[in-house]
Design an enzyme around this catalytic site. Structure first.
Site, PDB file in Angstrom:
ATOM      1  N   LEU A 186       0.817  -1.214   0.000  1.00 23.43           N
ATOM      2  CA  LEU A 186       0.000   0.000   0.000  1.00 23.43           C
ATOM      3  C   LEU A 186       0.849   1.262   0.000  1.00 23.43           C
ATOM      4  CD1 LEU A 186      -2.785   1.408   0.297  1.00 23.43           C
ATOM      5  CD2 LEU A 186      -2.535   1.148   2.784  1.00 23.43           C
ATOM      6  N   THR A 187       1.832   1.344   0.910  1.00 23.79           N
ATOM      7  CA  THR A 187       2.601   2.572   1.115  1.00 23.79           C
ATOM      8  C   THR A 187       3.478   2.925  -0.082  1.00 23.79           C
ATOM      9  OG1 THR A 187       2.650   2.135   3.492  1.00 23.79           O
ATOM     10  CG2 THR A 187       4.232   3.734   2.647  1.00 23.79           C
ATOM     11  N   SER A 246       6.851  -4.972   4.076  1.00 20.60           N
ATOM     12  CA  SER A 246       7.272  -6.142   4.843  1.00 20.60           C
ATOM     13  C   SER A 246       7.009  -7.396   4.025  1.00 20.60           C
ATOM     14  CB  SER A 246       6.504  -6.210   6.170  1.00 20.60           C
ATOM     15  OG  SER A 246       6.807  -5.115   6.993  1.00 20.60           O
ATOM     16  N   GLU A 265       1.134   0.489  10.100  1.00 20.68           N
ATOM     17  CA  GLU A 265      -0.291   0.145  10.125  1.00 20.68           C
ATOM     18  C   GLU A 265      -1.126   1.306  10.686  1.00 20.68           C
ATOM     19  OE1 GLU A 265      -1.594  -3.713  11.284  1.00 20.68           O
ATOM     20  OE2 GLU A 265       0.327  -4.644  10.816  1.00 20.68           O
TER      21      GLU A 265
END
Length: 628
Positions: A190-191, A225, A436
């Site tokens: 996502l990031t 990750s 998160e």
């Protein structure tokens, strides 16, 4: 007013959907009899959502949830032993940290334990455990090696969680068996360099082919990750969507299941990090990656919903994990305090050390209480746990940092040495306040979501007051509630739910909830929709909300211990009493600071200081030696 009025727009997401009533609604000169009947605001079973209205909703907090029947408890116990044995005999966290890698044979043993498919249904090859059972295993992981925890969590808590939550049957049948038991790793992508907490601002783009059979993805992700080892990734990209009502074209995020085997997926080298060094973290690149249309996860254009649901669903596991980490830190501190002699006495006899040990245990107890309240609510079918989960993540990550830091302090010089292993834990813990959802953004998420809910109910009341005769039920109920409060008859009574010994402390909690609800209403009336710009106020309201939840879950859990006559009941009651005294004082201080003139004066000064520092690019004071 730089600090308080820095806009929160886009901090969480421009699509969070928060809408507020205006503090000064326009007059409506039409005959009230011609107006449509005002609809009721949406109700919620969430405890915290109702706290923002000064209301006690007990369904999800009293009695303390116990969802596991005897067979489920026996099942999770059968997994606890092998997990503990693995960490005792096979895993070496110091070696993992020094090598910045988990050995393949260690990972192989985790696969054999079923650790990568804990919540995957058995029919797809997983262990099929519930949220609460998953939390128990997370606790063991947190006691031993947070790098291993990140590797496991990135895989299943977020990596393929979207397939569990939103995947259709074909997607589940295709991917879950490999992800659960066949050494197929997953990641959550996502990031991006330009988007952290603002998930909706991502730039990775997916363009649909002319024949509509696939999307082509281009873009990059950072700090992923498992990014260097993942075979399957949940990837989020902007897609062009057509509004079915207006025909207007808009960019909306869509979620995709992307296989590394699709041509064009690459990754950078492992990042060099402060902590969790053994977990694999890399950038991931997508160059003309052709993704079949059947790999869209959920609905096209609903990717933001998918992402937030995945993150909300997984946050309780962080609380359980860090409750385990705190447990180990406390054990090390207690062992040292009971053996170390200074000035002729064991240091455990000194009041300062006793206060530290007590505070560490209070925070661990509250963290653990939150985690299992949420997981068991989820197992009971609750769908409205997003505020509680966000609070749990913030509270757990900040409490764990405090507990580990204090453990190091108690051990003194020994705590600073690698041999004690606490320095590694402290480094590992630092990321939990960031990823998160950073704690700063989650605080805003909690308070803005709660205020939106309270505001919707207040708007219904405002509308009802325009024509009280047609809305007699709404108006009379509200008048009755306010009259009761004005003559000292609080609407919140914990007596039916808590142990008799806790009644005075529950009264403190009740007073906090009532004062909090009234403050929210007053601020909504004062600021209206502009409350979103008052971040100084919002942060203090959020801190108050976090403390209220901590008080209630510990009141509930310790009352359970009392009812069951557990051997630890009195100790749990004392932990709750101490927390309620501390937290209720903080809540009232935070509430008061939202309206105190001295605090507003301080805020203005702080804003001027920050403005000057920004202008100069750093420290801007005349040096005492050089006068320049």
């Amino acid at each position: 007013m730089l600090l308080s009025r820095c806009t929160s727009k886009n901090l969480i997401s421009p699509k969070i959907g928060i809408k507020f009533f205006s503090a000064k609604p326009k007059r409506d000169f039409k005959d009230a009899r011609t107006q449509p009947k005002h609809s009721q605001a949406k109700s919620s079973s969430s405890f915290m959502m109702n706290v923002f209205r000064g209301k006690l909703e007990t369904k999800e907090v009293f009695p303390y949830p116990d969802v596991l029947h005897a067979d489920q408890k026996e099942l999770i116990t059968s997994f606890v032993g092998p997990f503990e044995k693995f960490f005792l005999e096979s895993n070496n966290p110091t070696k993992n940290d020094e090598n910045s890698k988990i050995d393949d044979e260690v990972l192989d043993q985790l696969w054999q334990l079923g650790a990568f498919g804990i919540q995957v249904p058995e029919k797809y090859g997983g262990l099929g455990l519930s949220n609460t059972q998953y939390g128990r295993l997370c606790e063991i992981i947190g006691q031993n090696d947070l790098s291993v925890g990140i590797t496991l969590g990135a895989h299943q808590s977020i990596g393929f969680k979207g397939i569990l939550l939103f995947g259709n049957e074909k997607q589940k049948e295709k991917y879950l068996p490999g992800l659960a038991s066949e050494k197929v790793y997953a990641a959550f992508a996502l990031t991006e360099p330009s988007s952290g907490s603002d998930a909706a601002s991502i730039r990775t783009r997916a363009v649909k082919s002319d024949d509509g059979k696939y999307y082509i993805i281009n873009g990059s992700k950072i700090w992923i990750s498992n990014g260097g080892i993942a075979d399957i990734m949940t990837v989020f990209a902007q897609t062009e969507q057509i509004d079915p009502e207006t025909g207007e074209k808009k960019d909306k995020v869509t979620a995709f299941i992307v296989e590394r085997s699709f041509e064009g997926v690459t990754n950078g080298p492992p990042e060099k990090k402060m902590g969790i060094k053994a977990s694999n973290t890399t950038s991931v690149y997508f160059e003309n990656v052709k993704v079949p249309i059947e790999n869209v996860l959920g609905e096209e254009g609903e990717g933001f919903k998918v992402a937030m649901s995945i993150l909300n669903n997984g946050r309780f596991g962080m609380g359980a994990t860090l409750a385990g980490t705190m447990r180990v830190c406390i054990e090390k501190a207690v062992e040292h305090a009971t053996n170390r002699v200074q000035f002729g006495k064991k240091i455990k006899e000194y009041g300062g050390i006793q206060e530290k040990i007590s505070q560490m245990n209070i925070l661990q107890y509250a963290t653990e209480s939150m985690a299992y309240t949420i997981s068991q609510n989820m197992d009971q079918g609750s769908k409205e746990y997003h505020l509680e989960a966000a609070i749990s993540k913030v509270f757990a990550s900040e409490s764990a940092w405090y507990v580990c830091d204090e453990a190091i302090q108690i051990l003194g010089g020994m705590g600073f040495m690698k041999e004690a292993e606490l320095e590694r834990v402290l480094r590992d813990l630092r990321i939990f306040r960031i990823f998160e959802g950073t704690n700063d953004i989650l605080r805003l998420f909690v308070v803005l979501t709660g205020i939106q809910y309270a505001g919707s109910h207040l708007k219904v009341l405002q509308n009802a007051l325009k024509n009280p005769a047609a809305n007699f039920g709404i108006v009379s109920s509200e008048i009755s509630k306010r009259v009761s409060k004005s003559i000292g008859l609080g609407a919140i009574d914990f007596k039916p739910f808590v142990a008799p010994e806790l009644l005075p402390y529950s009264q403190k909690t009740a007073a906090c909830i009532e004062s909090f609800g009234k403050t929210i209403e007053d601020l909504l009336v004062k600021y209206g929709k502009n409350i979103v710009n008052e971040q100084y106020i919002l942060n203090r309201l959020s801190n108050a909300a976090i403390d209220i939840y901590a008080m209630v879950v510990t009141l509930s859990r310790s009352s359970r211990a009392y009812e069951l006559n557990l051997p630890t009941a009195q100790h749990e009651l004392n932990l709750t009493k101490a927390l309620c005294i501390q937290a209720s004082n903080r809540v009232m201080d935070n509430i008061q600071s939202t309206k105190a003139k001295s605090q507003m004066e301080l805020l203005n000064i702080m804003g001027e200081i920050a403005g000057e520092v920004y202008t100069k690019g750093g420290v801007n004071t005349t040096h005492v030696i050089t006068n320049c």
